[in-house]
Design a protein around this motif. Structure first.
Motif, PDB file in Angstrom:
ATOM      1  N   SER A   1       0.812  -1.225   0.000  1.00 45.86           N
ATOM      2  CA  SER A   1       0.000   0.000   0.000  1.00 45.86           C
ATOM      3  C   SER A   1       0.846   1.275   0.000  1.00 45.86           C
ATOM      4  N   ASP A   2       2.112   1.208   0.419  1.00 44.56           N
ATOM      5  CA  ASP A   2       2.942   2.422   0.401  1.00 44.56           C
ATOM      6  C   ASP A   2       3.577   2.689  -0.966  1.00 44.56           C
ATOM      7  N   GLY A   3       3.200   1.887  -1.967  1.00 51.58           N
ATOM      8  CA  GLY A   3       3.714   2.128  -3.318  1.00 51.58           C
ATOM      9  C   GLY A   3       4.957   1.321  -3.659  1.00 51.58           C
ATOM     10  N   THR A   4       5.562   0.669  -2.661  1.00 54.05           N
ATOM     11  CA  THR A   4       6.709  -0.192  -2.937  1.00 54.05           C
ATOM     12  C   THR A   4       6.203  -1.559  -3.409  1.00 54.05           C
ATOM     13  N   TRP A   5       7.106  -2.369  -3.960  1.00 52.69           N
ATOM     14  CA  TRP A   5       6.749  -3.704  -4.434  1.00 52.69           C
ATOM     15  C   TRP A   5       7.659  -4.745  -3.808  1.00 52.69           C
ATOM     16  N   TRP A   6       7.112  -5.953  -3.603  1.00 50.53           N
ATOM     17  CA  TRP A   6       7.957  -7.129  -3.434  1.00 50.53           C
ATOM     18  C   TRP A   6       8.025  -7.820  -4.786  1.00 50.53           C
ATOM     19  N   TYR A   7       9.232  -8.007  -5.277  1.00 53.80           N
ATOM     20  CA  TYR A   7       9.420  -8.646  -6.575  1.00 53.80           C
ATOM     21  C   TYR A   7      10.282  -9.898  -6.385  1.00 53.80           C
ATOM     22  N   PHE A   8       9.757 -11.050  -6.815  1.00 49.34           N
ATOM     23  CA  PHE A   8      10.469 -12.307  -6.582  1.00 49.34           C
ATOM     24  C   PHE A   8      11.589 -12.531  -7.579  1.00 49.34           C
ATOM     25  N   GLY A   9      12.659 -13.135  -7.096  1.00 48.05           N
ATOM     26  CA  GLY A   9      13.838 -13.410  -7.922  1.00 48.05           C
ATOM     27  C   GLY A   9      13.590 -14.514  -8.930  1.00 48.05           C
ATOM     28  N   GLN A  10      14.641 -14.807  -9.689  1.00 45.86           N
ATOM     29  CA  GLN A  10      14.558 -15.796 -10.748  1.00 45.86           C
ATOM     30  C   GLN A  10      15.046 -17.150 -10.247  1.00 45.86           C
ATOM     31  N   GLY A  11      14.512 -18.195 -10.840  1.00 44.47           N
ATOM     32  CA  GLY A  11      14.856 -19.564 -10.446  1.00 44.47           C
ATOM     33  C   GLY A  11      13.569 -20.351 -10.319  1.00 44.47           C
TER      34      GLY A  11
ATOM     35  N   ASN B   1      22.799  -1.725  -7.943  1.00 45.12           N
ATOM     36  CA  ASN B   1      23.440  -0.799  -8.881  1.00 45.12           C
ATOM     37  C   ASN B   1      22.576  -0.452 -10.090  1.00 45.12           C
ATOM     38  N   PHE B   2      21.368  -0.982 -10.161  1.00 50.65           N
ATOM     39  CA  PHE B   2      20.552  -0.812 -11.361  1.00 50.65           C
ATOM     40  C   PHE B   2      19.242  -0.091 -11.043  1.00 50.65           C
ATOM     41  N   SER B   3      18.818   0.716 -12.017  1.00 48.83           N
ATOM     42  CA  SER B   3      17.450   1.210 -11.991  1.00 48.83           C
ATOM     43  C   SER B   3      16.557   0.120 -12.557  1.00 48.83           C
ATOM     44  N   VAL B   4      15.371  -0.001 -11.978  1.00 45.95           N
ATOM     45  CA  VAL B   4      14.433  -1.032 -12.421  1.00 45.95           C
ATOM     46  C   VAL B   4      13.219  -0.372 -13.074  1.00 45.95           C
TER      47      VAL B   4
ATOM     48  N   PHE C   1      12.732  -9.055  -3.598  1.00 44.38           N
ATOM     49  CA  PHE C   1      13.428  -7.771  -3.617  1.00 44.38           C
ATOM     50  C   PHE C   1      12.432  -6.642  -3.408  1.00 44.38           C
ATOM     51  N   ARG C   2      12.828  -5.687  -2.561  1.00 45.81           N
ATOM     52  CA  ARG C   2      11.954  -4.546  -2.306  1.00 45.81           C
ATOM     53  C   ARG C   2      12.233  -3.461  -3.331  1.00 45.81           C
ATOM     54  N   LEU C   3      11.224  -3.114  -4.105  1.00 43.62           N
ATOM     55  CA  LEU C   3      11.374  -2.071  -5.113  1.00 43.62           C
ATOM     56  C   LEU C   3      10.757  -0.772  -4.605  1.00 43.62           C
ATOM     57  N   LEU C   4      11.571   0.276  -4.595  1.00 48.08           N
ATOM     58  CA  LEU C   4      11.147   1.569  -4.069  1.00 48.08           C
ATOM     59  C   LEU C   4      10.934   2.532  -5.234  1.00 48.08           C
ATOM     60  N   PRO C   5       9.728   3.108  -5.345  1.00 47.38           N
ATOM     61  CA  PRO C   5       9.488   3.984  -6.496  1.00 47.38           C
ATOM     62  C   PRO C   5      10.388   5.214  -6.478  1.00 47.38           C
ATOM     63  N   VAL C   6      10.769   5.643  -7.649  1.00 44.97           N
ATOM     64  CA  VAL C   6      11.657   6.786  -7.810  1.00 44.97           C
ATOM     65  C   VAL C   6      10.820   8.023  -8.074  1.00 44.97           C
TER      66      VAL C   6
ATOM     67  N   THR D   1      25.854   5.853 -13.693  1.00 41.49           N
ATOM     68  CA  THR D   1      25.654   4.534 -14.319  1.00 41.49           C
ATOM     69  C   THR D   1      24.276   3.933 -14.090  1.00 41.49           C
ATOM     70  N   ARG D   2      23.295   4.757 -13.782  1.00 40.83           N
ATOM     71  CA  ARG D   2      21.951   4.190 -13.750  1.00 40.83           C
ATOM     72  C   ARG D   2      20.944   5.212 -14.269  1.00 40.83           C
ATOM     73  N   LEU D   3      19.742   4.759 -14.544  1.00 44.91           N
ATOM     74  CA  LEU D   3      18.739   5.662 -15.093  1.00 44.91           C
ATOM     75  C   LEU D   3      18.191   6.621 -14.062  1.00 44.91           C
ATOM     76  N   ALA D   4      18.030   6.141 -12.855  1.00 42.23           N
ATOM     77  CA  ALA D   4      17.373   6.943 -11.826  1.00 42.23           C
ATOM     78  C   ALA D   4      18.392   7.770 -11.060  1.00 42.23           C
ATOM     79  N   ASP D   5      18.086   9.022 -10.791  1.00 48.33           N
ATOM     80  CA  ASP D   5      18.986   9.870 -10.031  1.00 48.33           C
ATOM     81  C   ASP D   5      18.656   9.848  -8.554  1.00 48.33           C
ATOM     82  N   GLU D   6      18.262   8.703  -8.088  1.00 48.39           N
ATOM     83  CA  GLU D   6      17.981   8.551  -6.666  1.00 48.39           C
ATOM     84  C   GLU D   6      18.602   7.270  -6.169  1.00 48.39           C
ATOM     85  N   GLY D   7      18.577   7.107  -4.880  1.00 46.51           N
ATOM     86  CA  GLY D   7      19.164   5.917  -4.303  1.00 46.51           C
ATOM     87  C   GLY D   7      20.591   6.181  -3.885  1.00 46.51           C
TER      88      GLY D   7
END
Ligand SMILES: [Zn+2]
Length: 286
Positions: free
Chosen positions: A58-68, A87-90, A142-147, A236-242
């Motif tokens: 509800s706070d706008g963040t996501w739980w995103y599951f890894g691969q495998g 190190n990456f923007s998502v 993985f916790r994804l935080l909106p930019v 080296t990433r798209l987002a200017d945050e973090g």
């Protein structure tokens, strides 16, 4: 700063074209054109049957599951190690099956991808489903935080790293490096993540001494707190945050900042900027 519009749907080919990627699997995508960027697609896996699923909180963040797809997930596979590096923007997309009419119109059964926006990975943790086909498997989420929510408030934000504008640059550099601040860690909380982010922005602002670190111009105006207004750019990433390393951020005048993201020569511009920042960092380190 991506070409996608939130809520709009795209073909998979458009996503691959943006990244310069030839990947055929679903899930996490990357490529040579946008090296600081991952595209995460959600849906088509997980769900009730599997005992887990990606989820928007509800706070706008996501739980995103890894691969495998079977057994325990590893942080060492290419996708999960990229996600856990921080190190990456998502760019996040949800997927859906096309309707019969859409299949007829498009001539393909390919899924449609709806853009949810740009995120940073702020942390991750293990998750073990208690039922479903993946019951008992050790999965990573993985916790994804909106930019984009706090763009211009960084420098004045209080932070518990006790860095302030009177700190010595070399001492600040040392502390930021010792935090290994570009990496995310399991169970790092959002407050700590934001605190690190604020610290690295303050550092870049002080290092610039009020002059654009690309063109050398004096900041176009003075902020309420007396410092020159410059925008902090991540090299080296798209987002200017973090959070990030001191060598991966530059304080830029608004023109140079736009140039770094949108110009036809942005790659060369970025390279020259990276060299200039590296030189500055070496001088500070002594
Ligand atoms: Zn400039």
């Amino acid at each position: 700063m991506s070409p996608f519009v939130i809520g709009e749907e795209y073909e998979r080919s458009r996503l691959l074209e943006f990244l310069g990627s030839g990947q055929t699997q679903s899930g996490v995508l990357w490529g040579r054109e946008e090296q600081g960027c991952l595209i995460c697609t959600s849906g088509g896996r997980g769900g009730k049957k599997a005992g887990y699923s990606d989820e928007r909180i509800s706070d706008g963040t996501w739980w995103y599951f890894g691969q495998g797809r079977t057994g325990d997930q590893s942080l060492r596979n290419a996708a999960n190690s990229k996600l856990s590096s921080g190190n990456f923007s998502v760019l996040l997309f949800t997927t859906r099956e096309p309707t019969a009419k859409e299949v007829a119109d498009r001539g393909t059964y390919g899924k449609l991808f709806s853009y949810c926006g740009q995120f940073n990975v702020s942390g991750f943790e293990q998750f073990v489903p208690i039922n479903g086909s993946r019951q008992g498997d050790k999965l990573w989420r993985f916790r994804l935080l909106p930019v984009g929510e706090e763009k211009y408030n960084y420098y004045s934000e209080q932070n518990d790293l006790a860095l302030d504008s009177s700190s010595d640059l070399r001492e600040m550099q040392h502390r930021l490096l010792s935090l290994n601040s570009s990496r995310v860690e399991p169970r790092i909380n959002l407050a700590e993540y934001r605190s690190r982010s604020a610290a690295v922005h303050l550092y870049a602002s002080l290092r610039s001494n009020g002059q654009c670190e690309a063109c050398g111009s004096v900041a176009p105006f003075t902020r309420l707190d007396g410092r020159g207004f410059l925008e902090v750019h991540h090299l080296t990433r798209l987002a200017d945050e973090g959070p990030d390393l001191p060598s991966n951020v530059a304080a830029l005048c608004p023109n140079c900042h736009r140039r770094a993201h949108y110009s036809i020569d942005r790659k060369d511009f970025g390279k020259r900027l990276q060299d200039a920042i590296e030189l500055k960092e070496n001088i500070i380190a002594g």
